[in-house]
Design an enzyme around this catalytic site. Sequence first.
Site, PDB file in Angstrom:
ATOM      1  N   ASP A  15       0.862  -1.184   0.000  1.00  0.00           N
ATOM      2  CA  ASP A  15       0.000   0.000   0.000  1.00  0.00           C
ATOM      3  C   ASP A  15       0.898   1.233   0.000  1.00  0.00           C
ATOM      4  OD1 ASP A  15      -3.027   0.818   0.392  1.00  0.00           O
ATOM      5  OD2 ASP A  15      -1.809   2.238   1.530  1.00  0.00           O
ATOM      6  N   GLU A  17       0.875   5.787  -0.030  1.00  0.00           N
ATOM      7  CA  GLU A  17       0.207   7.084   0.000  1.00  0.00           C
ATOM      8  C   GLU A  17       0.967   7.989  -0.939  1.00  0.00           C
ATOM      9  OE1 GLU A  17      -2.597   7.210   1.441  1.00  0.00           O
ATOM     10  OE2 GLU A  17      -2.368   5.310   2.505  1.00  0.00           O
ATOM     11  N   HIS A 153      -5.988   4.962   5.758  1.00  0.00           N
ATOM     12  CA  HIS A 153      -5.370   5.895   4.816  1.00  0.00           C
ATOM     13  C   HIS A 153      -3.927   6.203   5.164  1.00  0.00           C
ATOM     14  CE1 HIS A 153      -9.076   6.305   2.665  1.00  0.00           C
ATOM     15  NE2 HIS A 153      -9.713   6.796   3.706  1.00  0.00           N
ATOM     16  N   ASP A 158      -3.236   0.298   6.069  1.00  0.00           N
ATOM     17  CA  ASP A 158      -3.972  -0.285   4.939  1.00  0.00           C
ATOM     18  C   ASP A 158      -3.307  -1.565   4.437  1.00  0.00           C
ATOM     19  OD1 ASP A 158      -5.773   1.735   5.156  1.00  0.00           O
ATOM     20  OD2 ASP A 158      -5.207   2.773   3.309  1.00  0.00           O
TER      21      ASP A 158
END
Length: 483
Positions: A15, A17, A153, A158
Amino acid sequence: MTMNRSKKQEFAIVDIETTGGNAKSSRITEIAIVIHDGNRVLHRWETLVNPGMEIPNSIFALTGIDNDMVKDAPMFEDVASDIHALLKDRVFVAHNVNFDYSFIRFQLQEAGIEWSSIKLCTVRYARKIKPGLLSYSLGRLCDYLDIPIENRHRAGGDADATAILFGYLRALDTAQVFQEMIKHKAIDQRFPPHLNLREFEQLPHTPGVYYFHDRNGKVIYVGKAINIKKRVSSHFTGNNIQAQRQNFLKEIYHISYERCGTELMSLLLECAEIKRLWPKYNRALKRYEPKFALFSYEDQNGYLHLAIGKMNRVQDFIQLFQREYDAIQLLQSFMKEGEINAQFCHFGTASLAIKSTIRGELPDRELHNTRVERCIDEWSKRRPSYVFIDQGRNVEEKSCIVIENGRFYGMGYIDQYGQHACLDDIRAEVKVYPSNHYMLELVRQMAERYPNKVHFMNNNPMGLVAAEPVSNYDKITSDRLFH
């Protein structure tokens, strides 16, 4: 990419960001990788990443990651070798896999590392193992399945939740569905995550028009194809990192289609549907509009004027043109053959709302207006009325396109063995569409190319030989216009 089969198959659950929605203009701010053997977690790694650019407030509001948090974090190129070592020879797993994959592959390439991997999307995997849920977002799936999720998030939170979800799905996957999904040429992983593949599998290998719909069923894209299934599949190939395509894929939830008899019918229906629906992601045909038109209008004294102007969607027109030169030629022929006073003809592209600036004695208004109306009427009559007949969607029908007085009237399918003695018979069986310059040009070009498929009507029996060849429709010279 070929998996190393000498060791047990492992999965890198990832994952990230980011500062935005696409890999080309945005950067990774955080990454977490969980190594999984299909049954349990073997290793876990995560780090913040300095993106080398400002983090937008909207991203901070979503993730809680701000500029201060990443200012002392490593740049991506500093950890690129570590990331590559964790991903190499492992199946790349993520929720909406193409988003994470596109960012990491792009930034590894920028760091001088070429890498590709077999992908597994947990959105698609969950759809296969737990069909019928209202939503397959990570948060909703975790709620449905009672999976704990912390630091939502954030990459670590995540990734951990995705790893638990992956283990849960693997435990339920008694049919080993995931083995089909991770085959190198499996189509699942390159398709939009929210698209039900059954809808794709039902697409025909025939000409027609296809529609992409969003979550609410709204059409967001219309396309045409000679082979609907093949063309739809081509939308999802490659690793395009542009923002427009990434957003486009995420919004596709459903596909519908309408079969057509020929490529021309597909082209025409596509154009008509784009004009009707104005889909979000259609751009090319929206821009295709003729630039100039010949208009008529009445001034304050009741005199009719003829004027060349830029195309106006609201005002009715006599004829559309791609080139101003062609409009000038027609207006000059009107003046000459119709004996129209030059003061009532305007050749510029200025606004049509200009006031009359006629000096001297005015001509008889009734006579003048009669001449102008006669010019327009004669021009309209010279425009052809015909039908273009071609193969239908099956052996029982024929496709039919109707052009009436030089304008696109409509199209549809008629009985292969029906009797159609005149234009009115045909008109009654086709669907009427607003006249469109682009559609008219498509038909005209095909009529030039295949004159044997053209049947001139004008309420006469089909098969009547035309007075003018199709190629001369827009080339009628002024000396023949009024005779």
